[in-house]
Structure formats: structure tokens, C-alpha cells
Write a protein that holds these residues in place. Structure first.
Motif, PDB file in Angstrom:
ATOM      1  N   ASP A 192      34.580  37.433  42.246  1.00 29.75           N
ATOM      2  CA  ASP A 192      35.379  37.202  40.615  1.00 29.75           C
ATOM      3  C   ASP A 192      36.538  36.076  41.162  1.00 29.75           C
ATOM      4  OD1 ASP A 192      34.198  39.274  39.666  1.00 29.75           O
ATOM      5  OD2 ASP A 192      35.781  40.990  40.078  1.00 29.75           O
ATOM      6  N   GLU A 235      43.566  35.573  37.348  1.00 29.08           N
ATOM      7  CA  GLU A 235      43.121  36.363  36.339  1.00 29.08           C
ATOM      8  C   GLU A 235      44.320  36.839  35.403  1.00 29.08           C
ATOM      9  OE1 GLU A 235      40.216  39.568  36.771  1.00 29.08           O
ATOM     10  OE2 GLU A 235      41.434  40.803  35.671  1.00 29.08           O
ATOM     11  N   LYS A 247      29.632  42.999  36.421  1.00 27.11           N
ATOM     12  CA  LYS A 247      30.037  42.233  37.707  1.00 27.11           C
ATOM     13  C   LYS A 247      28.889  41.740  38.440  1.00 27.11           C
ATOM     14  CE  LYS A 247      34.581  44.074  39.334  1.00 27.11           C
ATOM     15  NZ  LYS A 247      35.123  43.086  39.259  1.00 27.11           N
ATOM     16  N   PRO A 268      39.436  37.991  31.968  1.00 29.88           N
ATOM     17  CA  PRO A 268      38.063  38.479  32.205  1.00 29.88           C
ATOM     18  C   PRO A 268      36.828  38.069  31.217  1.00 29.88           C
ATOM     19  CG  PRO A 268      39.718  40.181  32.601  1.00 29.88           C
ATOM     20  CD  PRO A 268      40.480  39.283  31.862  1.00 29.88           C
ATOM     21  N   LYS A 327      33.967  35.722  32.300  1.00 30.21           N
ATOM     22  CA  LYS A 327      32.554  36.176  32.310  1.00 30.21           C
ATOM     23  C   LYS A 327      31.495  35.177  31.535  1.00 30.21           C
ATOM     24  CE  LYS A 327      33.746  40.955  32.854  1.00 30.21           C
ATOM     25  NZ  LYS A 327      34.243  42.032  32.012  1.00 30.21           N
ATOM     26  N   VAL A 330      27.800  38.584  37.056  1.00 39.88           N
ATOM     27  CA  VAL A 330      28.766  37.529  37.541  1.00 39.88           C
ATOM     28  C   VAL A 330      28.586  37.124  38.833  1.00 39.88           C
ATOM     29  CG1 VAL A 330      31.343  37.060  37.849  1.00 39.88           C
ATOM     30  CG2 VAL A 330      30.298  38.203  35.536  1.00 39.88           C
ATOM     31  N   SER A 331      28.323  38.103  39.856  1.00 41.65           N
ATOM     32  CA  SER A 331      28.173  37.841  41.305  1.00 41.65           C
ATOM     33  C   SER A 331      26.937  37.016  41.234  1.00 41.65           C
ATOM     34  CB  SER A 331      27.966  39.199  41.913  1.00 41.65           C
ATOM     35  OG  SER A 331      29.397  39.664  42.119  1.00 41.65           O
ATOM     36  N   ASP A 355      41.788  36.600  42.357  1.00 44.31           N
ATOM     37  CA  ASP A 355      41.482  37.983  41.668  1.00 44.31           C
ATOM     38  C   ASP A 355      42.680  38.542  42.253  1.00 44.31           C
ATOM     39  OD1 ASP A 355      40.308  39.813  40.088  1.00 44.31           O
ATOM     40  OD2 ASP A 355      39.031  40.411  41.721  1.00 44.31           O
ATOM     41  N   ALA A 410      33.161  42.153  45.852  1.00 46.76           N
ATOM     42  CA  ALA A 410      32.992  41.480  44.428  1.00 46.76           C
ATOM     43  C   ALA A 410      34.175  40.692  43.887  1.00 46.76           C
ATOM     44  CB  ALA A 410      32.806  42.777  43.570  1.00 46.76           C
ATOM     45  N   ASP A 411      35.415  41.023  44.831  1.00 47.33           N
ATOM     46  CA  ASP A 411      36.672  40.449  44.355  1.00 47.33           C
ATOM     47  C   ASP A 411      36.544  38.852  44.841  1.00 47.33           C
ATOM     48  OD1 ASP A 411      38.674  43.225  44.412  1.00 47.33           O
ATOM     49  OD2 ASP A 411      36.726  43.218  45.946  1.00 47.33           O
ATOM     50  N   ALA A 415      34.271  33.058  40.457  1.00 45.05           N
ATOM     51  CA  ALA A 415      33.914  32.841  39.012  1.00 45.05           C
ATOM     52  C   ALA A 415      35.297  32.209  38.318  1.00 45.05           C
ATOM     53  CB  ALA A 415      33.726  34.278  38.633  1.00 45.05           C
ATOM     54  N   LEU A 416      36.586  32.690  38.572  1.00 42.57           N
ATOM     55  CA  LEU A 416      37.745  32.176  37.834  1.00 42.57           C
ATOM     56  C   LEU A 416      37.698  30.767  38.183  1.00 42.57           C
ATOM     57  CD1 LEU A 416      40.114  35.163  38.917  1.00 42.57           C
ATOM     58  CD2 LEU A 416      40.401  33.821  36.866  1.00 42.57           C
TER      59      LEU A 416
END
Lengths: 191, 191
Positions: free
Chosen positions: A144, A68, A120, A105, A109, A123-124, A7, A140-141, A147-148
Motif C-alpha cells: 500500500d 494516506e 487489496k 485510498p 487504487k 493493488v498488490s 501507509d 500488504a502495508d 502504491a501511494l
């Protein structure tokens, strides 16, 4: 398949590594953020992030690095640093012969929560649940980035003949991916 | 002082190296463009440019690398690649301990021609004259890279007590530089 998500960000760059099995099970390998102080020059900050990304690629040997996709029309004040970091991360992967993939993004998501407009927090929470963690990954980064990585790991399955058996999240991903491709053809996507 | 200028671009990245003496005389060392094919993936293209920039830094050992400062509000279609290349070039310089400086197109034009709004043709012509070349450097990206290097080499003099003796071009540079700093404080400059 092992995937490292990135991210991109100049102040905090999230890194997350997962393993994904053919049965769509995902497992946490590691996550961190590479932070750089605002007081330093941009070239020194970018170098620190390049070294962090390079070290993690060598340490965890991912099959792919998922980054991202940055949109030019996003917040103008931060987009320059974000784009530079994404470029630098791409080079670190390419230099080591690792496949690079970009995901928007919205795709991420949709892949993780089933909703391309998820917040956010949602997603977390899904990242925590999918990786069977006791706490949400912080900051959160890092969530993310994970998630990516999950988004990328699930992509081939979502687009394969097995798509019949896809979950709502994967179907939403396919739709978001198609919409992104369409926008890209219309010249909206610039990376 | 030896300066390497970088005019960032994904399709064609201009590189130009000059030597500058204390008497403001500048001399051509070398110039080239690093071109990458549009058909390749962005990560491969960025890697090729990173390698070209890194090789030239090692070959010519510049004291500083001067890179064009990219504005987020420039042409949206190309700005992403340009920003990524600028970030990649910064890392190549920082990795080798070479000083990095960013200059806006207005500063460069003012330094070389005395007019911050000079056209590409005028910049090429002045680069040719200042470096005593028989032809204009081609393509224009290479001329722009050389102009960037000259702009940087002349900067300390323009800002030193010797500024009293500065040429009209150097005075215009100081003004353009101040205007750029002001715009940066107002949040216009994003790199």
C-alpha cells in the motif's frame, strides 16, 4: 522524482520508496514496515514510528512524502492510532523540508489499477507488475505504501496537458481525485 | 512535581505548566497557546505545534506531560486535527524521555471542580482560584491545559492510601476515572 509512500498504522506502518521517470516508468528503491508492539504505551509506539519515518527520509532523500488521507468515519477502533501516525509522519517530513501530499485510498487504487474500488490483492498485484518485482511486496502495508508513492508520482502527469495521452488508470485517478475534492468541500473529508 | 498540560488543537493548542507540592498546593509556572493559521498546510501547522511543545518541554523540564484523551466520536470535523496534534505532542514528550499521561475531559473537570460535567467557565474559574491568579487564563485552551496539569498532579494522591482524606473533587475524579476505564474496556475509548 523520488517518492516515499507512508501507509499509516500504529501496529504496522508501511513505508515504500520509488523512483519515477518522466516516461512514467517506476522503479523500486526500498520498502519496509515499521512495527510496534501493542503492549507498549502509545507515546513510545508513536516515537518508534516517527524515528523510522525520519531515518528513511534522511536515508533515501525523497522529493515528496505521500501519506494516506485518513477518513474520520472509518473503523472507529483503529482510526485514532492511524490519524496520530499520519500526523507524526507529516511532522517528520515537514521538519526536513520535504513536500507532503495526502491521497485517499480511492485515488491510490484508481491510479494503480484503474479501479477506485479495487481490492487489496489487486493493488498488490499491480504494484508487483509496475515495479517488475518477482513477488508481491509483503506485508500488504508495504504494498500500500508503494502504491501511494506511485499514485503521487503519476499525479502531475495525469493533471498536465499530457493527460490526453493518459492511461485508463490515470483517467480513473483524475475522476477519483475530483470526487474526493468534491466530498472534501462537502465536509466529508476531515484530514 | 512539575506537570505540563496539553489541550490539543490544530488552530489553538493550549499549553500550561504547574508545580504541585505534596500538600496538594499547585502553583502556576507558565501558560500559552500555540496558534497556527488555517491557510497553511496541515504538515506545516503540525510542525509548528511540535516545535512549540518541544521547546516548552526543554524550557520547563516537566516530570510528566498530561494530554487530553481524544474520543473518536467527538465532533467529526475537528477530531482529525486534534488526534494528530495529540500524537505529535506524545512524540515530543517521548523523544525527551518524559512520562506521558492521557486524561479524559470528564476526569479533568471532576478533578478540578468536583463535577465531571462542569462547564468551561466553571473549569476556568476553578483553575484561577486553585492557582491564585487575578484573572482567568485566556484563551480557554490555556485554562484547559492548566486543568489537565492539575488533574494529573492530583491523581497519585487520589489513588493512594491518603484517598481517605481526599476532597470531594478527588473522589469525583476517582469515579470518573473508573467510568472511563470501563468505557475503554467496552471499546468506546479509541486513543
Amino acid at each position: 522524482m523520488r517518492v516515499m509512500g507512508v501507509d499509516p498504522g500504529l501496529t504496522r506502518c508501511g513505508l515504500g520508496v520509488i523512483d519515477a521517470s518522466s516516461s512514467r516508468t517506476v522503479r523500486l528503491v526500498a520498502y519496509r514496515t515499521a512495527s510496534t508492539p501493542a503492549g507498549q504505551t502509545t507515546d513510545r509506539r508513536l516515537l518508534q514510528i516517527a524515528e523510522a519515518v525520519g531515518q528513511w527520509i534522511e536515508l533515501y532523500q525523497p522529493d515528496a512524502v505521500a501519506i494516506e488521507r485518513v477518513f474520520a468515519r472509518r473503523d472507529v477502533d483503529t482510526v485514532a492510532g492511524t490519524m496520530q501516525v499520519s500526523g507524526v509522519a507529516m511532522v517528520e517530513a515537514a521538519r526536513r523540508g520535504v513536500e507532503v501530499a495526502l491521497h485517499t485510498p480511492t485515488e491510490v487504487k484508481a491510479a494503480v489499477t484503474g479501479d477506485g474500488r479495487a481490492g487489496k490483492e489487486q493493488v498488490s498485484r499491480m504494484v508487483m507488475r509496475l515495479l517488475r518485482l518477482e513477488d508481491k511486496p509483503r506485508p500488504a502495508d508495504a504494498a500500500d505504501a508503494l502504491a501511494l508513492a506511485i499514485c503521487h508520482a503519476w499525479r502531475p502527469l495525469a493533471l498536465s496537458p499530457l493527460a490526453e495521452a493518459a492511461t485508463p488508470a490515470q483517467k480513473a485517478w483524475v475522476e477519483a481525485s475530483r470526487a474526493a475534492t468534491k466530498r472534501a468541500r462537502q465536509g466529508w473529508v476531515t484530514v
